[in-house]
Design a protein around this motif. Sequence first.
Motif, short mmCIF file in Angstrom:
data_model
loop_
_atom_site.label_atom_id
_atom_site.label_comp_id
_atom_site.label_asym_id
_atom_site.label_seq_id
_atom_site.Cartn_x
_atom_site.Cartn_y
_atom_site.Cartn_z
N ASN A 32 1.08 -1.33 -0.20
CA ASN A 32 0.16 -0.24 -0.01
C ASN A 32 0.70 1.65 -0.10
O ASN A 32 1.60 1.43 -0.85
N MET A 34 4.03 3.57 0.83
CA MET A 34 5.01 3.84 1.06
C MET A 34 5.95 5.30 1.61
O MET A 34 5.31 5.53 0.73
N ARG A 50 5.40 10.80 1.45
CA ARG A 50 4.57 9.98 1.25
C ARG A 50 3.89 9.03 -0.22
O ARG A 50 3.64 10.32 0.08
N THR A 52 0.80 6.60 -2.15
CA THR A 52 0.39 5.80 -2.21
C THR A 52 0.30 4.45 -2.97
O THR A 52 0.77 5.01 -4.13
N ASN A 96 9.82 3.75 5.40
CA ASN A 96 8.34 2.56 5.59
C ASN A 96 7.03 2.08 5.04
O ASN A 96 6.98 2.55 3.51
N ALA A 97 6.92 0.93 5.53
CA ALA A 97 5.88 0.24 4.30
C ALA A 97 4.86 -0.54 4.18
O ALA A 97 5.19 -1.00 5.78
N ASP A 98 3.71 -0.06 4.09
CA ASP A 98 2.36 -0.74 4.42
C ASP A 98 1.90 -1.60 3.85
O ASP A 98 1.55 -2.17 2.11
N ARG A 109 -1.04 -8.26 7.17
CA ARG A 109 -0.69 -7.19 7.03
C ARG A 109 0.08 -6.16 8.25
O ARG A 109 -0.73 -6.31 9.50
N SER A 110 1.01 -5.51 7.67
CA SER A 110 1.94 -5.26 8.79
C SER A 110 2.26 -3.82 8.52
O SER A 110 2.72 -4.04 7.23
N ASP A 111 3.40 -3.12 8.95
CA ASP A 111 4.17 -2.07 9.17
C ASP A 111 4.82 -2.15 9.48
O ASP A 111 5.93 -2.94 9.96
N TYR A 112 6.26 -1.90 7.82
CA TYR A 112 8.02 -2.67 8.35
C TYR A 112 8.22 -1.48 7.82
O TYR A 112 7.69 -0.16 7.22
N TRP A 113 9.41 -1.08 8.39
CA TRP A 113 10.80 -0.49 8.49
C TRP A 113 11.89 -0.87 8.03
O TRP A 113 12.61 -2.06 8.54
#
Length: 123
Positions: A32, A34, A50, A52, A96-98, A109-113
């Motif tokens: 989703n 980034m 950011r 989309t 960062n990415a969803d 679904r997770s949030d990554y760094w």
Amino acid sequence: QVQLVESGGGLVQAGGSLRLSCAASGSILSINAMGWYRQAPGRQRELVARITSGGTTNYADAVKGRFVISRDNAKNTVYLQMNSLKPEDTAVYYCNADIYSGTYDKPLRSDYWGQGTQVTVSS
């Protein structure tokens, strides 16, 4: 497992440019939004830009007109072109990415760094 790997940081003089890259890899189904965040010493982490999945962008006021965020969906990569850099842009920059990962019957679904990349702008 999903990883975000950043590259492109470094030392540059004021007025110069740098381009950051962040590539996502692993069992990715879709990505989703980034984005790029930064954290200077003694300050909170803040949003820089950011984008989309459809390409809509937003920027922090401090970087509008100087930074450009873009992404290559085929490569699962987001970029940050930083122009007219100022000493106050000095910080660790984080990607960062969803992300949806795993399998289509059980997506997660997770949030990554990313690990962060240092950008230092000298005056």
